[in-house]
Design a protein around this motif. Structure first.
Motif, mmCIF file in Angstrom:
data_model
loop_
_atom_site.group_PDB
_atom_site.id
_atom_site.type_symbol
_atom_site.label_atom_id
_atom_site.label_comp_id
_atom_site.label_asym_id
_atom_site.label_seq_id
_atom_site.Cartn_x
_atom_site.Cartn_y
_atom_site.Cartn_z
ATOM 1 N N LEU A 1 18.579 -3.975 3.950
ATOM 2 C CA LEU A 1 17.975 -5.029 3.142
ATOM 3 C C LEU A 1 17.465 -4.485 1.810
ATOM 4 N N THR A 2 16.771 -3.359 1.854
ATOM 5 C CA THR A 2 16.210 -2.794 0.626
ATOM 6 C C THR A 2 17.318 -2.339 -0.311
ATOM 7 N N ARG A 3 18.338 -1.686 0.225
ATOM 8 C CA ARG A 3 19.445 -1.266 -0.640
ATOM 9 C C ARG A 3 20.128 -2.463 -1.274
ATOM 10 N N ALA A 4 20.275 -3.543 -0.504
ATOM 11 C CA ALA A 4 20.910 -4.745 -1.059
ATOM 12 C C ALA A 4 20.091 -5.326 -2.207
ATOM 13 N N VAL A 5 18.760 -5.347 -2.030
ATOM 14 C CA VAL A 5 17.891 -5.860 -3.095
ATOM 15 C C VAL A 5 17.955 -4.955 -4.321
ATOM 16 N N ILE A 6 17.881 -3.646 -4.124
ATOM 17 C CA ILE A 6 17.898 -2.711 -5.249
ATOM 18 C C ILE A 6 19.241 -2.759 -5.977
ATOM 19 N N GLU A 7 20.317 -2.958 -5.229
ATOM 20 C CA GLU A 7 21.634 -3.014 -5.862
ATOM 21 C C GLU A 7 21.793 -4.210 -6.784
ATOM 22 N N THR A 8 20.938 -5.233 -6.635
ATOM 23 C CA THR A 8 20.987 -6.371 -7.557
ATOM 24 C C THR A 8 20.356 -6.036 -8.906
ATOM 25 N N GLY A 9 19.685 -4.884 -8.986
ATOM 26 C CA GLY A 9 18.965 -4.532 -10.198
ATOM 27 C C GLY A 9 17.480 -4.838 -10.130
ATOM 28 N N TYR A 10 17.006 -5.313 -8.990
ATOM 29 C CA TYR A 10 15.573 -5.586 -8.850
ATOM 30 C C TYR A 10 14.790 -4.290 -9.043
ATOM 31 N N ASN A 11 13.838 -4.297 -9.977
ATOM 32 C CA ASN A 11 13.130 -3.053 -10.318
ATOM 33 C C ASN A 11 11.614 -3.217 -10.373
ATOM 34 N N GLU B 1 1.582 4.693 4.579
ATOM 35 C CA GLU B 1 2.355 5.554 5.479
ATOM 36 C C GLU B 1 3.639 4.877 5.940
ATOM 37 N N SER B 2 3.529 3.635 6.430
ATOM 38 C CA SER B 2 4.706 2.968 6.983
ATOM 39 C C SER B 2 5.716 2.609 5.894
ATOM 40 N N PHE B 3 5.231 2.276 4.704
ATOM 41 C CA PHE B 3 6.131 2.010 3.582
ATOM 42 C C PHE B 3 6.902 3.285 3.235
ATOM 43 N N GLY B 4 6.186 4.412 3.208
ATOM 44 C CA GLY B 4 6.834 5.673 2.896
ATOM 45 C C GLY B 4 7.887 6.057 3.912
ATOM 46 N N THR B 5 7.659 5.704 5.175
ATOM 47 C CA THR B 5 8.604 6.032 6.236
ATOM 48 C C THR B 5 9.814 5.104 6.246
ATOM 49 N N ALA B 6 9.579 3.805 6.091
ATOM 50 C CA ALA B 6 10.629 2.815 6.335
ATOM 51 C C ALA B 6 11.313 2.295 5.091
ATOM 52 N N VAL B 7 10.613 2.272 3.953
ATOM 53 C CA VAL B 7 11.168 1.647 2.749
ATOM 54 C C VAL B 7 11.499 2.664 1.661
ATOM 55 N N SER B 8 10.582 3.557 1.387
ATOM 56 C CA SER B 8 10.777 4.516 0.283
ATOM 57 C C SER B 8 12.086 5.289 0.346
ATOM 58 N N PRO B 9 12.567 5.714 1.531
ATOM 59 C CA PRO B 9 13.820 6.475 1.544
ATOM 60 C C PRO B 9 15.015 5.705 0.995
ATOM 61 N N HIS B 10 14.895 4.398 0.860
ATOM 62 C CA HIS B 10 16.011 3.597 0.398
ATOM 63 C C HIS B 10 15.856 3.157 -1.061
ATOM 64 N N LEU B 11 14.847 3.705 -1.733
ATOM 65 C CA LEU B 11 14.609 3.390 -3.134
ATOM 66 C C LEU B 11 15.130 4.527 -4.019
ATOM 67 N N PRO B 12 15.568 4.173 -5.211
ATOM 68 C CA PRO B 12 16.056 5.232 -6.125
ATOM 69 C C PRO B 12 14.939 6.149 -6.593
#
Length: 293
Positions: free
Chosen positions: A246-256, A282-293
Motif C-alpha cells: 500500500l505504501t509503495r503504491a501511494v509513494i509511486e503516485t508521487g505523494y510526498n 516505533e511501529s511506524f519505523g518498523t512497518a512503514v518507514s522501510p517502504h519510503l524513499p
C-alpha cells in the motif's frame, strides 16, 4: 533497529490527534514535538475548546507542520434545515483548516478530511445518499477553492456504511471527486478502511493519475474487532495489513507529504500520551518507514 530508526522519528510521520484523544491541544502539541515528530493532524473539537485564533498561535509556537484537519462531512441528510446547518458547519471547518495550515510550519497542508455520513434514519436508499454527498461537496467546492483548502473525501470500511459513511471504497470516493478540480476535492487513503479492497492498488494508481491523494493515513487491522468496531485500530506492527504494497503504491503516485497515524482504540486512548507517541514512532519505523524513499 534500522539506521532511520536510530536517527529518530521518520520525518514523514504525523500524529493524528485522534491517536491521543484525551490529550488537550497543548498536551498533544507538546508530546508530539518532544518526541521529535515534525507534524500533527488536528481535530475540530480540541481546536474549538481553545478557540481558533489561540489554537493557531499554539500550533505556530510548537514548530510543527499541520497535516490535516478532522473532520467535516456528514452530508447524507435530505434537503432541509438540518442539511443547511451541516453545510454551514463545514464552511466553518474550511475556514479553520485554512487558518491552521497558515499557522503551521513550512510544508503544512490545507486538507479537510470529510466523512460522508451514513443512511438517514429509516432510509435504505444507499445510492441516493451517495448522490447527496456529491451534491454537498458541490455546494462547498467554491468555498474550499476560495480558502485554498482541499476537501479529502474518506472512504470508510463497508461495516460503517449504514451509520457513518456511505462511501466505502476508494473508487467510489474518486468517482465523486471526478466532478471537481483535483486541487479542491481529493481523497483520504486510510489503510484501515481500504486494505481489503481487491481493487485497492488499481484505485491508488488511479488516484495518483488524477492527482487526488490529499492525505495518506495508516494504522493496522487486527481481529477480533472491538465490541465497538469504531475502536478497532491498532499500531502498525500488530495486525494483518500489508503496509509495504500500500505504501509503495501511494509513494509511486508521487505523494510526498506527511503520513498520518490515526488510532481509535480505547486501550491506546487510556495510555499516557507520551508513551502512545513513542509507540507510534516505533511501529511506524518498523512497518512503514522501510517502504519510503
Amino acid at each position: 533497529m534500522t539506521l532511520r530508526q536510530a536517527q529518530g522519528p521518520d520525518p514523514r510521520l504525523s500524529i493524528n490527534q485522534a491517536t491521543i484523544k484525551y490529550a488537550d491541544l497543548a498536551t498533544a502539541l507538546r508530546v508530539t514535538a518532544d518526541a521529535g515528530v515534525q507534524s500533527i493532524g488536528l481535530w475540530r473539537e480540541p481546536v474549538n475548546e481553545v478557540g481558533l485564533d489561540v489554537a493557531a498561535r499554539m500550533l505556530a509556537d510548537s514548530g510543527l507542520r499541520f497535516s490535516s484537519h478532522c473532520r467535516g462531512g456528514f452530508f447524507t441528510l435530505p434537503v432541509g434545515p438540518e442539511r443547511e446547518a451541516a453545510l454551514d458547519e463545514n464552511r466553518r471547518a474550511i475556514e479553520e483548516t485554512a487558518t491552521l495550515a497558515a499557522a503551521g510550519a513550512e510544508g503544512s497542508a490545507a486538507v479537510l478530511v470529510l466523512v460522508a455520513g451514513g443512511l438517514p434514519a429509516g432510509s435504505r436508499d444507499l445510492i441516493g445518499a451517495r448522490e447527496r454527498v456529491r451534491d454537498a461537496i458541490g455546494a462547498l467546492a467554491d468555498d474550499a477553492k476560495a480558502a485554498g483548502v482541499t476537501l479529502a473525501l474518506e472512504p470508510l470500511h463497508p461495516m460503517y456504511a449504514s451509520d457513518r459513511a456511505v462511501v466505502s471504497t476508494l473508487g467510489q470516493a474518486l468517482d465523486i471527486a471526478a466532478d471537481f478540480d483535483s486541487a479542491v476535492v481529493g481523497a483520504a487513503v486510510d489503510t484501515f478502511h481500504i486494505w481489503w479492497d481487491p481493487q485497492v492498488l488499481e484505485q491508488i494508481a488511479r488516484a495518483g493519475r488524477e492527482g487526488r491523494i490529499a492525505t495518506y493515513q495508516v494504522c493496522d487491522w487486527k481481529t477480533p474487532l472491538a465490541e465497538d468496531v469504531l475502536l478497532s485500530r491498532h499500531y502498525m506492527d500488530e495486525g494483518v495489513i500489508d503496509f509495504g504494497s500500500l505504501t509503495r503504491a501511494v509513494i509511486e503516485t508521487g505523494y510526498n507529504r506527511d503520513i498520518e497515524v490515526e488510532l481509535f482504540n480505547a486501550d491506546i486512548w487510556a495510555d499516557d500520551p507520551a508513551h502512545v507517541v513513542a509507540r507510534t514512532v516505533e511501529s511506524f519505523g518498523t512497518a512503514v518507514s522501510p517502504h519510503l524513499p
